[in-house]
Design a protein around this motif. Structure first.
Motif, PDB file in Angstrom:
ATOM      1  N   GLN A 281       0.240  10.267   3.027  1.00 56.96           N
ATOM      2  CA  GLN A 281      -0.054   8.933   3.407  1.00 56.96           C
ATOM      3  C   GLN A 281      -1.713   8.742   3.692  1.00 56.96           C
ATOM      4  OE1 GLN A 281       2.742   6.807   5.495  1.00 56.96           O
ATOM      5  NE2 GLN A 281       1.648   4.828   5.376  1.00 56.96           N
TER       6      GLN A 281
ATOM      7  N   GLU B 195      -6.807   4.717  -2.054  1.00 54.73           N
ATOM      8  CA  GLU B 195      -6.871   2.857  -1.890  1.00 54.73           C
ATOM      9  C   GLU B 195      -8.383   2.665  -1.660  1.00 54.73           C
ATOM     10  OE1 GLU B 195      -4.597   0.772  -2.324  1.00 54.73           O
ATOM     11  OE2 GLU B 195      -2.842   2.032  -2.828  1.00 54.73           O
TER      12      GLU B 195
ATOM     13  N   THR C  33       3.036   0.300   6.561  1.00 60.53           N
ATOM     14  CA  THR C  33       3.989   1.592   7.088  1.00 60.53           C
ATOM     15  C   THR C  33       5.059   1.202   7.482  1.00 60.53           C
ATOM     16  OG1 THR C  33       1.564   2.767   7.433  1.00 60.53           O
ATOM     17  CG2 THR C  33       3.573   3.645   8.361  1.00 60.53           C
TER      18      THR C  33
ATOM     19  N   ALA D 283      -1.957   7.334   8.131  1.00 60.19           N
ATOM     20  CA  ALA D 283      -2.506   6.435   7.731  1.00 60.19           C
ATOM     21  C   ALA D 283      -3.946   5.815   8.235  1.00 60.19           C
ATOM     22  CB  ALA D 283      -1.712   5.134   7.384  1.00 60.19           C
TER      23      ALA D 283
ATOM     24  N   GLY E 227       0.798  -1.149  -0.034  1.00 61.47           N
ATOM     25  CA  GLY E 227      -0.078  -0.063   0.058  1.00 61.47           C
ATOM     26  C   GLY E 227       0.873   1.277   0.034  1.00 61.47           C
TER      27      GLY E 227
ATOM     28  N   ARG F 184      -7.761   6.167   6.712  1.00 59.88           N
ATOM     29  CA  ARG F 184      -8.543   4.940   6.451  1.00 59.88           C
ATOM     30  C   ARG F 184      -9.780   4.753   7.453  1.00 59.88           C
ATOM     31  NH1 ARG F 184     -11.394   2.023   4.798  1.00 59.88           N
ATOM     32  NH2 ARG F 184     -11.148   0.081   4.034  1.00 59.88           N
TER      33      ARG F 184
ATOM     34  N   GLU G 110      -4.420   6.434   1.555  1.00 60.70           N
ATOM     35  CA  GLU G 110      -5.517   5.591   1.990  1.00 60.70           C
ATOM     36  C   GLU G 110      -6.665   5.719   1.535  1.00 60.70           C
ATOM     37  OE1 GLU G 110      -4.964   2.836   3.793  1.00 60.70           O
ATOM     38  OE2 GLU G 110      -2.676   3.042   3.890  1.00 60.70           O
TER      39      GLU G 110
ATOM     40  N   ILE H 288      -2.199  -1.609   7.414  1.00 58.63           N
ATOM     41  CA  ILE H 288      -1.763  -0.333   7.625  1.00 58.63           C
ATOM     42  C   ILE H 288      -0.368  -0.507   8.432  1.00 58.63           C
ATOM     43  CG2 ILE H 288      -1.974   1.859   8.676  1.00 58.63           C
ATOM     44  CD1 ILE H 288      -4.806   1.889   7.784  1.00 58.63           C
TER      45      ILE H 288
ATOM     46  N   GLU I 184      -7.737  -4.497   8.081  1.00 58.81           N
ATOM     47  CA  GLU I 184      -7.144  -3.204   7.319  1.00 58.81           C
ATOM     48  C   GLU I 184      -6.349  -2.333   8.245  1.00 58.81           C
ATOM     49  OE1 GLU I 184      -7.766  -1.526   4.279  1.00 58.81           O
ATOM     50  OE2 GLU I 184      -8.009  -3.437   4.115  1.00 58.81           O
TER      51      GLU I 184
END
Length: 438
Positions: free
Chosen positions: A224, A231, A259, A81, A33, A85, A228, A255, A251
């Motif tokens: 970042q 994505e 990361t 991130a 990612g 998300r 997210e 992450i 998820e």
């Protein structure tokens, strides 16, 4: 000719191309990612110049900075991130809805100026390196890189463009390869990494400030978090984790892995750059490096043309990642602040303000090449702005990540919070030391 005979004939390279592309899409690198791209963008050409100067000036005694900075950069980026998300919004949008408007405007305005100056330093370094490798005029090569990266961002959809960026991350391996061309006393490397001979001077402190400021940069925070969101939008059924508790554990684990591994890759590369210049330039008495291209040139008589070449190619590879990330983070920040449509997956006509910010940022950086502002001055002032901006911005990020109104049940844990606030304290000291006379 019969179908059986045709089937037995060797397939040409272009007829096998769809199968090869399909295999590339299934490659593990294609599945990582935003963490990997963010990590590599952290080692942009201006960052390489900073790390090269650290190694050239202080040798092995600057290696300690990378393992110390690793948990700090990883925690801050993972928190960004996580915010993106969980909320389904980027940093600027979350700051806008949680803090007073003045906080948002100061952060975004400072980010825009710092990013433009950083892009100017990066594309100048790329032009110099391209001239070193190809012999073509540096200004011509700079223009080529500027318009090439701009065209990729504007005209190629994100899901295709991001795959290109992920494969470019391999270019960072060039700096590990340099170490195979020179002698390295690994016992001394291990010793000085954990027990450096630190000289407590303002000059040493200034280089430490530069290394930490390059490693933990505000533009990466915005990038970042927004990637997210990109994505998530790319997946048809994906929703923000605050609305999708079933997928939250998977998820959040993804992450964390993405990361921390991306930051480790970035951190090790910076370590290798410091080490490569320490065992070559510092040993030879070359202690002043102003640009990444100068570092590559200086390596030629010391480590051979192959070492200089792979060092230079690494600069070009990470530059092609770093410049889009710098411009893209500015676009995300301003578009979210102004309430414009944004996203690299959108067509240019559907997000004119967003793409306009990206275009203007890169073109202004190109204009700086023909102004009295030198690449080193651009790099210096971007470092100053980033150093001043990082401290309050990390504090804001930590407050967002700990706010149940923003994050719901997915607030950051105590360990991440402690590391984050330690980072604020250390970066605050670094920001003050930035103004201590050398």
């Amino acid at each position: 000719m019969s179908e059986e005979l045709l089937a037995d004939r060797p397939r040409s390279w272009y007829s096998r191309l769809p199968d090869r592309l399909a295999r590339l899409r299934q490659h593990p690198l294609a599945k990582v990612g935003p963490g990997l791209i963010t990590g590599v963008a952290d080692d942009d050409p201006s960052g390489i110049a900073t790390y090269s100067q650290a190694g050239a000036q202080f040798g092995l005694n600057m290696l300690w900075a990378m393992p110390v900075s690793f948990p700090m950069m990883a925690v801050v980026q993972a928190t960004c991130a996580r915010i993106g998300r969980v909320t389904g919004r980027g940093l600027a949008a979350n700051i806008k809805s949680t803090f007073p408007p003045v906080v948002l405007y100061v952060v975004v305005f400072s980010l825009l100026i710092a990013n433009i100056l950083n892009i100017a330093a990066d594309v100048a370094a790329m032009g110099e390196v391209a001239e070193l490798v190809t012999g073509f005029n540096r200004h011509l090569m700079t223009m080529l890189f500027v318009f090439g990266t701009l065209a990729l961002q504007v005209f190629i959809p994100y899901h295709r463009y991001v795959s290109f960026l992920k494969w470019l991350t391999i270019s960072l391996l060039a700096y590990a390869a340099v170490l195979f061309t020179v002698h390295v006393d690994w016992n001394q490397v291990a010793l000085r990494t954990v027990w450096p001979a630190i000289t407590p001077t303002s000059t040493y402190a200034a280089v430490v400030v530069g290394v930490f400021g390059t490693t933990i940069s505000p533009y990466l925070f915005f990038w970042q978090a927004s990637e997210e969101v990109e994505e998530m939008h790319a997946a048809p059924e994906a929703r923000p984790l605050c609305e999708d508790s079933a997928n939250a554990p998977r998820e959040l684990n993804r992450i964390g892995w993405d990361t921390w591994s991306g930051m480790l890759y970035s951190n090790l590369t910076a370590f290798f750059i410091i080490l490569a210049t320490a065992v070559t330039l510092n040993v030879a008495g070359i202690t002043q490096i102003d640009t990444a291209a100068q570092a590559a040139s200086a390596l030629r008589p010391l480590a051979g043309p192959f070492a200089a070449l792979i060092f230079a190619l690494g600069i070009l590879g990470v530059g092609l990642i770093g410049v889009p990330v710098l411009a893209g983070s500015a676009g995300y920040a301003l578009a979210e602040a102004m309430g414009w449509k944004f996203g690299l997956e959108r067509a240019p006509n559907d997000a004119r303000g967003f793409y306009g910010v990206i275009a203007i940022s890169v073109l202004l950086a190109l204009i700086i090449q023909y102004s009295p502002i030198t690449p080193m001055n651009a790099l210096f002032w971007s470092a100053v702005i980033n150093g001043l901006l990082a401290v309050p911005l990390i504090a804001v990020i930590l407050l967002l990540a700990a706010d149940p109104k923003v994050m719901g049940p997915y607030r950051i844990g105590a360990i991440s919070s402690w590391i984050g606030w330690i980072t604020v304290a250390l970066m605050g000291v670094a920001a003050v030391m930035m103004f201590v006379p050398a």
